[in-house]
Design an enzyme around this catalytic site. Sequence first.
Site, mmCIF file in Angstrom:
data_model
loop_
_atom_site.group_PDB
_atom_site.id
_atom_site.type_symbol
_atom_site.label_atom_id
_atom_site.label_comp_id
_atom_site.label_asym_id
_atom_site.label_seq_id
_atom_site.Cartn_x
_atom_site.Cartn_y
_atom_site.Cartn_z
ATOM 1 N N HIS A 172 6.597 -6.532 -7.372
ATOM 2 C CA HIS A 172 6.451 -5.348 -8.219
ATOM 3 C C HIS A 172 7.690 -5.140 -9.095
ATOM 4 O O HIS A 172 7.574 -4.703 -10.249
ATOM 5 C CB HIS A 172 6.223 -4.106 -7.360
ATOM 6 C CG HIS A 172 4.840 -4.021 -6.799
ATOM 7 N ND1 HIS A 172 4.484 -3.119 -5.818
ATOM 8 C CD2 HIS A 172 3.705 -4.715 -7.079
ATOM 9 C CE1 HIS A 172 3.210 -3.274 -5.515
ATOM 10 N NE2 HIS A 172 2.716 -4.235 -6.269
ATOM 11 N N ARG B 262 -0.116 -1.462 8.201
ATOM 12 C CA ARG B 262 -0.643 -1.821 6.877
ATOM 13 C C ARG B 262 0.450 -2.264 5.913
ATOM 14 O O ARG B 262 0.181 -2.970 4.933
ATOM 15 C CB ARG B 262 -1.434 -0.645 6.293
ATOM 16 C CG ARG B 262 -2.129 -0.992 4.982
ATOM 17 C CD ARG B 262 -3.106 0.065 4.535
ATOM 18 N NE ARG B 262 -3.692 -0.283 3.249
ATOM 19 C CZ ARG B 262 -4.696 0.354 2.662
ATOM 20 N NH1 ARG B 262 -5.259 1.392 3.254
ATOM 21 N NH2 ARG B 262 -5.159 -0.032 1.492
ATOM 22 N N LYS C 32 -6.878 2.064 -1.682
ATOM 23 C CA LYS C 32 -5.700 2.400 -2.480
ATOM 24 C C LYS C 32 -6.092 2.455 -3.950
ATOM 25 O O LYS C 32 -6.689 1.522 -4.475
ATOM 26 C CB LYS C 32 -4.602 1.350 -2.295
ATOM 27 C CG LYS C 32 -3.709 1.556 -1.101
ATOM 28 C CD LYS C 32 -2.549 0.573 -1.177
ATOM 29 C CE LYS C 32 -1.556 0.762 -0.065
ATOM 30 N NZ LYS C 32 -0.429 -0.187 -0.180
ATOM 31 N N GLU D 138 -2.688 -14.013 -3.186
ATOM 32 C CA GLU D 138 -2.989 -12.939 -2.243
ATOM 33 C C GLU D 138 -3.631 -13.503 -0.973
ATOM 34 O O GLU D 138 -3.406 -12.985 0.125
ATOM 35 C CB GLU D 138 -3.902 -11.891 -2.882
ATOM 36 C CG GLU D 138 -3.217 -10.976 -3.890
ATOM 37 C CD GLU D 138 -2.284 -9.946 -3.251
ATOM 38 O OE1 GLU D 138 -2.205 -9.884 -2.013
ATOM 39 O OE2 GLU D 138 -1.636 -9.209 -4.017
ATOM 40 N N GLU E 155 -1.190 3.528 5.684
ATOM 41 C CA GLU E 155 0.035 2.745 5.535
ATOM 42 C C GLU E 155 1.256 3.427 6.156
ATOM 43 O O GLU E 155 2.303 3.564 5.536
ATOM 44 C CB GLU E 155 0.298 2.457 4.043
ATOM 45 C CG GLU E 155 1.214 1.271 3.833
ATOM 46 C CD GLU E 155 1.389 0.898 2.380
ATOM 47 O OE1 GLU E 155 1.290 -0.287 2.066
ATOM 48 O OE2 GLU E 155 1.622 1.807 1.545
ATOM 49 N N LYS F 91 -7.900 -8.075 5.770
ATOM 50 C CA LYS F 91 -7.489 -6.777 5.243
ATOM 51 C C LYS F 91 -8.282 -5.647 5.887
ATOM 52 O O LYS F 91 -7.720 -4.588 6.195
ATOM 53 C CB LYS F 91 -7.647 -6.736 3.719
ATOM 54 C CG LYS F 91 -7.101 -5.438 3.136
ATOM 55 C CD LYS F 91 -6.882 -5.492 1.650
ATOM 56 C CE LYS F 91 -6.194 -4.208 1.181
ATOM 57 N NZ LYS F 91 -5.973 -4.197 -0.276
ATOM 58 N N ARG G 250 -12.037 16.847 -7.878
ATOM 59 C CA ARG G 250 -11.497 16.671 -6.519
ATOM 60 C C ARG G 250 -12.228 15.592 -5.716
ATOM 61 O O ARG G 250 -12.187 15.586 -4.494
ATOM 62 C CB ARG G 250 -11.473 17.997 -5.753
ATOM 63 C CG ARG G 250 -10.587 19.050 -6.394
ATOM 64 C CD ARG G 250 -10.460 20.272 -5.515
ATOM 65 N NE ARG G 250 -9.529 21.226 -6.116
ATOM 66 C CZ ARG G 250 -9.893 22.194 -6.962
ATOM 67 N NH1 ARG G 250 -11.167 22.312 -7.293
ATOM 68 N NH2 ARG G 250 -9.000 23.014 -7.453
ATOM 69 N N ASN H 127 2.092 -5.904 2.238
ATOM 70 C CA ASN H 127 2.987 -5.923 1.077
ATOM 71 C C ASN H 127 3.986 -7.075 1.107
ATOM 72 O O ASN H 127 4.966 -7.063 0.353
ATOM 73 C CB ASN H 127 3.742 -4.592 0.981
ATOM 74 C CG ASN H 127 2.836 -3.447 0.596
ATOM 75 O OD1 ASN H 127 2.297 -3.398 -0.500
ATOM 76 N ND2 ASN H 127 2.636 -2.517 1.523
ATOM 77 N N HIS I 40 5.533 -8.259 -2.117
ATOM 78 C CA HIS I 40 5.259 -7.268 -3.159
ATOM 79 C C HIS I 40 6.484 -6.462 -3.579
ATOM 80 O O HIS I 40 6.498 -5.926 -4.686
ATOM 81 C CB HIS I 40 4.149 -6.316 -2.701
ATOM 82 C CG HIS I 40 2.787 -6.933 -2.768
ATOM 83 N ND1 HIS I 40 2.429 -8.034 -2.014
ATOM 84 C CD2 HIS I 40 1.681 -6.603 -3.500
ATOM 85 C CE1 HIS I 40 1.168 -8.348 -2.279
ATOM 86 N NE2 HIS I 40 0.696 -7.502 -3.175
ATOM 87 N N HIS J 273 -0.231 -10.273 -11.867
ATOM 88 C CA HIS J 273 0.219 -9.670 -10.609
ATOM 89 C C HIS J 273 0.361 -10.708 -9.501
ATOM 90 O O HIS J 273 1.371 -10.747 -8.795
ATOM 91 C CB HIS J 273 -0.759 -8.579 -10.175
ATOM 92 C CG HIS J 273 -0.463 -8.031 -8.815
ATOM 93 N ND1 HIS J 273 0.671 -7.300 -8.526
ATOM 94 C CD2 HIS J 273 -1.148 -8.132 -7.646
ATOM 95 C CE1 HIS J 273 0.672 -6.972 -7.245
ATOM 96 N NE2 HIS J 273 -0.423 -7.466 -6.686
#
Length: 408
Positions: free
Chosen positions: A284, A273, A175, A217, A269, A259, A153, A277, A280, A297
Amino acid sequence: MRLPCCGTVCSLLPVARCGTIEEMQIVKVQTPSAKYSVYAGTGLLDTLGPRMARVLAERDGVGRGEARLPKRVFVLTSPEIWSLWSKRFIASFNAELVVLLLEAGERYKSLKSVEKLLRQVSKEGGDRSSLLIAFGGGIVGDVGGFLAAIYMRGIDYIQVPTTFLAQVDSSVGGKTGVNLPEGKNLVGAFHHPLAVFADMELLSTLPDRELRAGLFESVKAGMIRDRSLVRFMEDHAGAILGRDAAALEKVIVASIRMKAEVVGKDELETGLRMILNLGHTLGHAIESVTGYKLLLHGEAVGWGLIASLYLGLKRGTITEPQFDRLMRLIYLYGPLPALKINAQKLVDASAKDKKHRGNRRRFVLPVGIGDATVVEDVTEPELLEAAKYMLNLARALPEPAELVPENA
């Protein structure tokens, strides 16, 4: 794989390398649930052990003399990175290290890999006091963070990113996650590192293609939040691509600061935030449709940025001169690999994007230069038109070179 300590005592000095003291920049990340620093400089690798011990000591409120690492320190890395940097990495620690290896490539960013790693950690006696160090590119960082988030956990972890993309983006913000066959990063958790150590010296072995991919990026960072970064990347492309240390540091630190600011205002997000993206959604989708085998990527994001600029132009969030300027910026950091895929398949794949809520298709658009917005009313025909525009450009380019693994 267990490695003994080096038997040396490492000092808690600034970055030391070849008898010189080098400058290091520190960017603070502060969110409602976490507070940590990103250390950016050259030669950090040689003092990682004591620096990490000091981070833990400051977190636990103990003095420098009591700074020490936990009994079990795990290092998740790729075989390529470990073969290049293991001797210097190990030499900075006076604690035993347990090395976990993750093969390069998006196909290994999976639940199957995570289960294998979890069992290795358990077999080696990992407990809630253990520390995990993610030493690699974006894939290693994402998998390592997710592993740390779910083992017992949650255990502590520290990011040591080795690619440009990981240093400017994926190592910061908490993330973590892995892919499913149905889409990228569909399984994950928010779990912040205790610290990030971005050593620019690690970029010296980075292939040119990896550097260019990571720079998209930073192009994105400028587009959405930092007009001065856009200007710098326009005016100093030669120095940046030529790996000039000062130019790279400027881009890396500016990207991290941007960032950190956004994450500090919207940790989970739920709003702001999402602008991170930009490019993206279709980026993606490109990765998913091509089975994560064709593009890096950052390259997929580069194509996604072009589609976003086109849609922004059509919707009037950017002017034609702004569109032309930002397109030139993207092409400055190319070449982007060719794409020969079906536009409708891309749009269908984009429907699985994590940002979508119910039937609302959320999409990030540029607003002028240095700003962005999230819209929820982009229609499928609009997205299809943007995808076709992007793919028409992509089909005219040469075939891509052999793929270099993203976390090499």
